[in-house]
Design an enzyme around this catalytic site. Structure first.
Site, PDB file in Angstrom:
ATOM      1  N   SER A  59       6.338  40.660  53.369  1.00 32.62           N
ATOM      2  CA  SER A  59       6.909  39.337  53.642  1.00 32.62           C
ATOM      3  C   SER A  59       7.411  39.272  55.077  1.00 32.62           C
ATOM      4  O   SER A  59       7.265  38.253  55.757  1.00 32.62           O
ATOM      5  CB  SER A  59       8.068  39.049  52.686  1.00 32.62           C
ATOM      6  N   LYS A  73      21.691  39.564  53.535  1.00 33.22           N
ATOM      7  CA  LYS A  73      20.478  39.195  54.270  1.00 33.22           C
ATOM      8  C   LYS A  73      20.526  37.740  54.687  1.00 33.22           C
ATOM      9  O   LYS A  73      21.209  36.927  54.074  1.00 33.22           O
ATOM     10  CB  LYS A  73      19.245  39.447  53.390  1.00 33.22           C
ATOM     11  N   HIS A  94       2.349  40.605  46.390  1.00 31.38           N
ATOM     12  CA  HIS A  94       3.227  40.443  45.217  1.00 31.38           C
ATOM     13  C   HIS A  94       2.430  39.904  44.032  1.00 31.38           C
ATOM     14  O   HIS A  94       2.578  40.372  42.902  1.00 31.38           O
ATOM     15  CB  HIS A  94       4.368  39.456  45.513  1.00 31.38           C
TER      16      HIS A  94
HETATM   17  O1  PNS Z   1      11.838  43.276  47.927  1.00 34.39           O
HETATM   18  P1  PNS Z   1      12.831  44.375  48.249  1.00 34.39           P
HETATM   19  O2  PNS Z   1      13.777  43.886  49.327  1.00 34.39           O
HETATM   20  O3  PNS Z   1      12.157  45.675  48.588  1.00 34.39           O
HETATM   21  O4  PNS Z   1      13.694  44.614  46.917  1.00 34.39           O
HETATM   22  C1  PNS Z   1      14.763  45.541  46.892  1.00 34.39           C
HETATM   23  C2  PNS Z   1      15.574  45.436  45.575  1.00 34.39           C
HETATM   24  C3  PNS Z   1      15.978  44.010  45.304  1.00 34.39           C
HETATM   25  C4  PNS Z   1      14.701  45.917  44.424  1.00 34.39           C
HETATM   26  C5  PNS Z   1      16.801  46.369  45.695  1.00 34.39           C
HETATM   27  O5  PNS Z   1      17.459  46.104  46.893  1.00 34.39           O
HETATM   28  C6  PNS Z   1      17.792  46.208  44.538  1.00 34.39           C
HETATM   29  O6  PNS Z   1      17.488  46.561  43.424  1.00 34.39           O
HETATM   30  N1  PNS Z   1      18.980  45.638  44.816  1.00 34.39           N
HETATM   31  C7  PNS Z   1      19.987  45.362  43.842  1.00 34.39           C
HETATM   32  C8  PNS Z   1      21.248  46.183  44.061  1.00 34.39           C
HETATM   33  C9  PNS Z   1      21.095  47.570  43.465  1.00 34.39           C
HETATM   34  O7  PNS Z   1      20.887  47.742  42.283  1.00 34.39           O
HETATM   35  N2  PNS Z   1      21.204  48.615  44.328  1.00 34.39           N
HETATM   36  C10 PNS Z   1      21.067  49.982  43.949  1.00 34.39           C
HETATM   37  C11 PNS Z   1      19.621  50.423  44.047  1.00 34.39           C
HETATM   38  S1  PNS Z   1      19.424  52.139  43.613  1.00 34.39           S
END
Ligand code: PNS
Length: 160
Positions: A130, A43, A19
């Site tokens: 992670s 989560k 990161h």
């Molecule tokens: O570190 P990660 O878990 O890969 O991050 C994933 C994240 C937070 C980028 C993704 O889950 C997200 O954007 N969630 C917010 C909800 C949302 O907008 N969902 C639609 C995605 S197309």
């Protein structure tokens, strides 16, 4: 584009050197970079949002144009709220690509004003996540080369 604000969203449970590699690259090319932790009620994280934010604040101190924030709900709504032009995501390997492409396309459909930019971390971090860091730390392996010293300390304290 002038004065580009990029959002680097994620779970960051906890922040890894992978990161940080991406944050360093992003901080160089964007005017401002907001590292945003998703408040995900589904989560069951190891670190609380506050713990993750605090660790991120500490380890991103060297970059004055990097800010730490928390968001919930749709990423594109948050991007609109922050008036961000870019969503930054890291791609480590081909296996990341399909999921990332799907998200980028959906986000573009939901908010065409925001552009997703992908960056690759250094090869040394291409297998780092992670989840694996949490797992190997819990099973007693050294994580010294995968996370900043502060995170290693916090992980050890959490696990013992
Ligand atoms: O570190 P990660 O878990 O890969 O991050 C994933 C994240 C937070 C980028 C993704 O889950 C997200 O954007 N969630 C917010 C909800 C949302 O907008 N969902 C639609 C995605 S197309």
């Amino acid at each position: 584009m002038k004065n580009v604000l990029a959002i680097y969203p994620g779970t960051f449970d906890p922040v890894t050197n992978g990161h940080l590699d991406l944050i360093e690259r992003g901080a160089k090319i964007f005017d401002r970079l907001v590292v945003s932790i998703l408040r995900n009620l589904d989560k069951d994280p190891l670190f609380t949002i506050d713990e993750r934010a605090e660790m991120l604040r500490e380890v991103t101190r060297p970059w004055p144009n990097v800010e730490i924030d928390v968001f919930s709900g749709l990423l594109v709504d948050y991007a609109r709220l922050r008036e961000a032009n870019v969503i930054l995501r890291g791609i480590r390997a081909v296996s990341d690509y399909e999921y990332e492409l799907q998200m980028a396309m959906m986000n573009r459909k939901l908010n065409p004003q925001v552009e997703t930019v992908f960056m690759m971390p250094a090869v040394a971090y291409s297998y780092l996540s992670s989840r694996l860091v949490r797992e190997i730390a819990q099973l007693g392996a050294s994580i010294t080369s995968f996370v900043p010293p502060l995170v290693e300390e916090r992980l050890r304290a959490k696990i013992l």
